[in-house]
Scaffold this active site. Structure first.
Site, PDB file in Angstrom:
ATOM      1  N   GLY A   1      -5.681  10.446   8.631  1.00  0.00           N
ATOM      2  CA  GLY A   1      -6.947   8.764   8.219  1.00  0.00           C
ATOM      3  C   GLY A   1      -7.377   8.888   8.812  1.00  0.00           C
TER       4      GLY A   1
ATOM      5  N   CYS B   1       0.630  -1.519   0.066  1.00  0.00           N
ATOM      6  CA  CYS B   1      -0.146   0.042  -0.127  1.00  0.00           C
ATOM      7  C   CYS B   1       1.094   1.424   0.204  1.00  0.00           C
ATOM      8  CB  CYS B   1      -0.760   0.160   1.237  1.00  0.00           C
ATOM      9  SG  CYS B   1      -0.061  -0.561   2.656  1.00  0.00           S
TER      10      CYS B   1
ATOM     11  N   GLY C   1      -3.125   7.978  11.776  1.00  0.00           N
ATOM     12  CA  GLY C   1      -3.373   8.836  11.566  1.00  0.00           C
ATOM     13  C   GLY C   1      -4.699   9.770  11.791  1.00  0.00           C
ATOM     14  N   PHE C   2      -4.488  10.656  12.499  1.00  0.00           N
ATOM     15  CA  PHE C   2      -5.878  11.505  12.110  1.00  0.00           C
ATOM     16  C   PHE C   2      -6.372  11.951  10.721  1.00  0.00           C
ATOM     17  CE2 PHE C   2      -5.953  11.986  16.953  1.00  0.00           C
ATOM     18  CZ  PHE C   2      -4.435  11.943  17.514  1.00  0.00           C
TER      19      PHE C   2
END
Lengths: 423, 522
Positions: free
Chosen positions: B432, B258, B429-430
Site C-alpha cells: 500500500g 476501514c 506497508g509496501f
C-alpha cells in the site's frame, strides 16, 4: 575586522556618533547589524548572535517576524501614516483593542506617540492637566526616555549633560522600594503623579518588594496623585501576563506601552488612560498633537502584535522559557557563585548579577564573542539584562545556556584572574 | 478580557500567517516534549492512566456528539470503540516499557528510548474519537507531544475531546499543552504543519490525498491507505457463524471502520446455505434490479457517494427505492464480476456488501486477490474456514498484512476481536506504499539509542543494572520576584534513579568549597 567594516565604522564616527561608535569598540562589541531574522542577528562580517537584548523588548516577537512583515506590507496597499488630526480607522481600532486588554476596567482612551519618550511626555502632561498640579515623582535611576519631560523624570545621567535637568523643583526622585521616602514626597498634596517603571530596566531590573507597588498606588490615592505605569519594557506578556502591573496587583491610572508594541517594524507608542484622567481629550482635544504619533501603519502592526501575544500559545511559552532558562542559569551559577552572585527574574525579564561594579561589561563582551548579544544595565553595570523573546524555541534556548556557561566562565577569568573553579 | 481585534488588514490567507500560527503551536509542542522526555515511567503511566480514564468517562458523550455533528454512524457502537481505545488499549501495552533503558548482556548492548518529539496527527470523520484516543495515548505512553488536526466534519467534537484529555493530562502532571488541536483545520494550514521542519513525525489517517501529502512533505510520515477487504467463506467454514460475524462486522458502526468487509466471495456449494444464514442474520439479499439501483446510488463518476458513509442499511435502501424489512442490518449485492468494470467491488464505507460466487476454490482465491489489487492494497482480508492449508494459501495470495480468520473483520483486523495489536492506524506497508506494514503502535513513536560495546571478549561489558538515566522530571517553576507566594524555585522532583542527585551535588560543592577555604587558610 574586514576592510568594509573598518571603513563603515570610520564613516559612522564621521557622520553619526563618534563617541558611541568608539565606546562599543573599546568594550569589545564591534557589532554592525546587517541581516536579522527571528532571534538571530548577523554582524556585517558574518558573526551570528542570538538576541537576548531585544532592544528592551522591542523584538519580543523576533526580528522581521513574518506575520508582522506581511501585515505591514499588506497595510501599505491601503494605508500610510494617515492624517493625525482626524478620527482614523486604524487608530480607533487599536484603541478599542487596547481597551479590551487594559490593566483595569476603568481604562478608556488611548493617545499615541511615535516612541516611548513622547508617550511618557503625553502621560505626564495628562496627569498635570487632570490634577492641576505640576510635581512629578519618579524613582532614582529611573529611565523613561529622552524627550523633554521624560528625561527630567529619569536619571540625571541623561539630562545634566544637556543642561536639561529639572531646575524648578518639579521633579523629585525617591529610592525604589522605599515607602517612607515615597510618602514623604507625596505628603505635600502637590504631586500630579508618580511615574514608575514596573521593574526599572536600565537600572538592572531590581524587583519590587512584595507589596511595594500596591502600597505606592494606595499612597497615590491617599494624597490625590495619579499612578502612571511605564510598561514599555515589562508589558506584552513578558511576565506571563499582558502587563506586569497586573501581576503585582496594581491598576494604574495611566499606562504607557512602547517598544514591543511596534513589533520592531513600525514606530508607535501608546498611552492608555481612564476616563477620569482623560479630561483634556474632552475639553481641548487639539491640545496635544503628533504628526507621527499613532501612524495608521503603526496601528496596523500594533494590532497584529497584540493578537499574537494574546494567543494561548504565547502564555505557555513564557512559562516554559522562564522555567527552563532559570534552571539552566541556576546550574551555571552553582559553578561560579563567587562571580555570578544572583539572578533577578520575573518571567522573561531577568537580570544577572555579578560580583563587580562593572561586572556585566566583560560578560557582555564574552557573550558577544560566543554568539549571544546581551547588554549591561547602563545605570548599574554590575547587572546584565537577560531578555529572551516570547517565541524562543527550545533548541535556541539550549544553545543560549551552553554559550552563556562558556562566556561567564571566561568573564570570571577576566575579572577575578584565572583562578580555578570551585567545583 | 477577550482579545477581539477589528481586522482592517486581513492576512489570514497568507503563508506567513499560516506558518506563524503553525510555528507557535509546534514550538510549544517541542517545549512540552523536551520536558516530558525527562519523566520517569511511574509518572508517565500515571498520566496515561488518567487520560484513559477521562477518555473512558467521556466515551458516550463524544460518541453522540460526533454522530450529531457528522450526521452518520451508530452512537452505541462508537461508544464501544471509544471505550476500547481507552483503558483496554493502555492495558494491552501496559507491560511494554518505552521509558527505561534495556540491557542486553550477551550482546553487550544497552538501548535508551528517545521519543520522536512532536507528532502531528490527523484524525478522520469516520472514527474521530477512537482515533483521537488511540493517537493521544500512543503519544503519551512514549512521552511525546502531539498536535491533532481534526476532520472538519467533526471539528467541534474532536476539539472538545482533545481539550478534555489535555486537561486530564496536565492535572496528572504532564507538561502544559502536551496535547494540542487545530481549531481551524484548513488544507493549507494542515500542509503548513506537515511541511514544517518543527514536526518530527506525521501520523496520517484519512483520505489518500492527505496520506500522499504526508509522504511528500519531507517529514517522516506513517500513513495508512484505504481498505477494501475481501472475505472468503470456504466450504469448510461454519457457515451460520460466518454469516453472523460478517453481518455483525458490517453493521458495527455501519461499516465506517476501514477494516470492514467489502466483497464476500464464496463457491456454489456454499452459496445457498450462506444466503439463508445471511438472511437469518438480518441481511437483505438484493436482486439484480436492487443491485443496479445500489450501484448507481453509491458510485458517482467522481467516486463514492459520501452521503452514504456510515448510514443505516434501511436509509440507503429507502434512498435507492429498494424495499427491505425494517430490521435489515446490511444489504448484500450480488456481482458477476470483480475489477475495474464493477464499482461495487470497491470500498464501501457503509453496510453494503458485494457478493461474488466463483466456480471453484482456486477461482475464489484469485478473485479475492483481485479485490485488493483493485484498491485497498496492504490493508485487510478475512477468511472463514477450518482448513489450515486453505487459510495459508489464501493469506499468501491476498496482498494484505492482516488476514482475519473466523471473526468479524472490522474489529478483528484492528485488534479488537483478535490478538493483533489494537490500533486505529492500519499500516498498509509496501503493498500500500506505506512505511509500516503492521498495526501501528507506540513502538513506532520511539527510536532507540544503542550503546554498543567492543564485541571482543577481552573488553568487559559494564554493569548497567539499576542504573537508569537520571529522570529529572518536570521543571521547577521559576520565581516571579516580588509577586507574593512565588518565592524561590520549588522543584517537583520525580523519584531519582541516579546515585548522585541535585541535592547531593549541592552538598558536595559546599563541602569542597569549605575544604578549599580551609586549605587556603593554612
Amino acid at each position: 575586522m574586514s576592510q568594509a567594516k573598518q571603513e563603515f565604522l570610520a564613516r559612522s564616527k564621521e557622520f553619526w556618533n563618534p563617541g558611541k561608535t568608539q565606546d562599543w569598540i573599546d568594550m569589545g562589541v564591534d557589532l554592525v547589524i546587517d541581516r536579522r531574522e527571528g532571534y538571530y542577528l548577523f554582524d556585517m562580517d558574518g558573526r551570528r548572535l542570538i538576541d537576548l537584548h531585544l532592544n528592551g523588548g522591542t523584538y519580543n516577537l523576533g526580528h522581521r517576524n513574518p506575520e508582522l512583515v506581511e501585515v505591514l506590507k499588506a497595510g501599505t496597499a491601503r494605508f500610510d501614516m494617515g492624517n493625525h488630526h482626524f478620527p482614523a480607522l486604524a487608530r480607533t481600532a487599536l484603541a478599542e483593542a487596547l481597551q479590551r486588554c487594559a490593566p483595569g476596567p476603568d481604562f478608556k482612551y488611548t493617545a499615541y506617540g511615535s516612541g516611548g519618550g513622547e508617550a511618557i511626555d503625553i502621560a505626564l502632561k495628562t496627569a498635570r492637566h487632570a490634577t492641576q498640579r505640576r510635581k512629578i515623582v519618579s524613582i532614582h535611576k529611573a529611565y523613561h526616555g529622552h524627550t523633554g519631560l521624560a528625561v527630567k523624570a529619569g536619571d540625571h545621567r541623561f539630562s545634566g549633560l544637556f543642561l536639561s535637568e529639572d531646575t524648578n523643583d518639579e521633579f523629585s526622585h525617591v529610592t525604589f522600594n522605599d515607602l517612607t521616602a515615597m510618602e514623604d514626597a507625596l505628603r505635600g498634596r502637590d504631586v500630579a503623579c508618580v511615574i514608575m517603571e514596573t521593574i526599572p530596566a536600565t537600572y538592572g531590573f531590581p524587583m519590587p518588594d512584595e507589596g511595594y507597588l500596591p502600597a505606592v498606588k494606595a499612597l497615590c490615592e491617599k494624597y490625590g496623585a495619579l499612578y502612571i505605569a511605564d510598561e514599555v519594557q515589562t508589558g506584552l506578556m513578558r511576565t506571563g501576563e499582558m502587563w506586569a502591573c497586573t501581576r503585582y496587583g496594581v491598576e494604574p491610572d495611566i499606562m504607557v506601552t512602547g517598544k514591543g508594541i511596534s513589533g520592531g517594524m513600525y514606530p508607535i507608542a501608546c498611552v492608555l488612560m481612564t476616563e477620569a484622567c482623560g479630561g483634556w481629550l474632552k475639553e481641548d482635544g487639539f491640545g496635544h498633537m503628533s504628526t507621527m504619533g499613532g501612524a495608521e501603519l503603526g496601528c496596523i502592526v500594533a494590532m497584529k502584535t497584540l493578537e499574537i501575544v494574546q494567543r494561548p500559545e504565547a502564555r505557555t511559552m513564557v512559562g516554559f522559557i522562564s522555567d527552563y532558562l532559570r534552571a539552566g542559569l541556576d546550574d551555571i551559577r552553582a559553578g561560579f557563585p563567587d562571580f555570578f552572585t544572583g539572578i533577578r527574574q520575573h518571567g522573561l525579564i531577568m537580570g544577572l548579577m555579578f560580583n563587580d561594579p562593572q561586572g556585566a561589561k566583560p560578560v557582555m563582551k564574552r557573550l558577544y564573542e560566543n554568539g549571544v548579544w546581551a547588554i549591561f544595565s547602563t545605570l548599574d553595570p554590575s547587572v546584565l539584562q537577560f531578555k529572551p523573546g516570547l517565541l524562543l524555541n527550545q533548541g535556541d534556548a539550549e544553545e543560549v545556556l551552553r554559550r552563556v556557561a562558556i562566556a561567564i566562565e571566561q568573564a570570571r577569568g577576566d575579572v577575578m584572574g584565572n583562578r580555578k573553579r570551585m567545583v | 478580557m477577550q482579545a477581539e481585534i477589528r481586522t482592517l488588514v486581513d492576512i489570514s490567507d497568507s503563508d506567513a500567517a499560516r506558518t506563524g500560527r503553525a510555528d507557535m503551536m509546534l514550538d510549544r509542542a517541542r517545549w512540552a516534549a523536551s520536558i516530558f522526555e525527562r519523566y520517569d515511567r511511574e509518572t508517565t503511566m500515571a498520566i496515561v492512566d488518567a487520560v484513559a480514564s477521562c477518555a473512558h468517562d467521556h466515551s458516550a458523550r463524544f460518541a453522540e456528539a460526533v454522530v450529531a455533528e457528522s450526521g452518520f454512524g451508530v452512537a452505541a457502537h462508537k461508544k464501544i470503540k471509544n471505550q476500547l481505545t481507552a483503558r483496554p488499549l493502555v492495558d494491552f501495552y501496559r507491560d511494554q516499557d518505552f521509558v527505561n533503558a534495556r540491557v542486553d548482556e550477551p550482546r553487550k548492548i544497552v538501548e535508551l528510548p528517545r521519543p520522536a518529539g512532536v507528532i502531528f496527527a490527523l484524525t478522520p470523520s469516520t472514527n474521530p474519537i477512537a482515533t483521537l484516543h488511540f493517537k493521544i495515548l500512543m503519544a503519551l505512553m512514549t512521552r511525546n507531544a502531539i498536535v491533532i488536526s481534526p476532520h472538519p466534519a467533526v471539528r467541534e467534537s474532536s476539539v472538545a475531546a482533545a481539550n478534555a484529555l489535555c486537561a486530564a493530562a496536565e492535572d496528572a502532571g504532564a507538561p502544559k499543552a502536551i496535547i494540542q488541536i487545530l481549531e481551524e483545520p484548513t488544507i493549507p494550514m494542515v500542509e503548513a504543519f506537515m511541511q514544517s521542519p518543527k514536526t518530527n513525525v506525521i501520523l496520517a489517517t484519512g483520505g489518500t490525498p492527505m496520506v500522499r501529502a504526508a509522504y511528500s512533505s519531507s517529514n517522516p510520515a506513517i500513513g495508512v491507505g484505504p481498505g477494501n477487504a475481501p472475505v472468503y467463506v470456504d466450504a469448510t467454514a461454519d457457515i451460520a457463524k460466518a454469516a453472523q460475524r460478517i453481518v455483525a462486522s458490517k453493521s458495527f458502526d455501519n461499516s465506517v471502520l476501514c477494516t470492514n468487509e467489502s466483497v464476500l466471495i464464496t463457491t456454489p456449494d456454499v452459496e445457498s446455505q450462506l444466503n439463508i444464514a445471511l438472511k437469518s442474520a438480518n441481511a437483505h439479499i438484493c436482486n439484480d434490479d436492487d443491485t443496479m439501483r445500489l450501484r448507481r446510488f453509491l458510485f458517482h463518476p467522481r467516486g463514492f457517494n459520501v452521503e452514504a458513509i456510515g448510514r443505516d442499511a434501511t436509509w440507503i435502501a429507502q434512498e435507492c427505492g429498494i424495499r427491505v424489512s425494517s430490521n435489515t442490518k446490511i444489504l448484500v449485492a450480488p456481482i458477476a464480476r470483480i475489477g475495474i468494470e464493477e464499482s461495487l467491488s470497491r470500498e464501501k464505507l457503509c453496510p453494503v456488501l458485494a457478493l461474488h460466487v466463483a466456480p471453484t476454490r482456486a477461482a475464489a482465491m484469485a478473485q479475492a486477490r483481485a479485490v485488493l489489487r483493485l484498491t485497498g492494497a496492504g490493508h485487510s482480508a478475512a477468511v472463514h474456514a477450518r482448513d489450515e492449508a486453505v487459510i495459508m494459501q489464501y493469506a499468501g495470495l491476498v496482498e494484505a498484512y492482516r488476514v482475519v480468520v473466523n471473526a468479524p473483520c472490522s474489529q478483528g483486523a484492528a485488534g479488537f476481536a483478535t490478538n493483533l495489536a489494537p490500533t486505529f492506524t492500519i499500516g498498509t506497508g509496501f503493498f500500500g506504499r506505506s512505511s509500516i506494514g503492521e498495526n501501528v503502535g507506540p513502538q513506532h513513536l520511539v527510536h532507540w539509542t544503542r550503546i554498543a560495546y567492543n564485541s571482543d571478549k577481552d573488553e568487559p561489558f559494564g554493569n548497567y543494572h539499576g542504573l537508569g538515566r537520571q529522570f529529572r522530571g518536570p521543571l521547577a517553576t521559576a520565581p516571579a520576584d516580588g509577586v507574593p507566594g512565588t518565592g524561590a524555585p520549588r522543584p517537583v522532583m520525580a523519584p531519582q534513579t541516579s546515585a548522585i542527585d541535585g541535592a547531593t551535588k549541592d552538598e558536595l560543592r559546599r563541602l569542597i568549597a569549605e575544604e578549599l577555604r580551609d586549605l587556603l587558610r593554612k
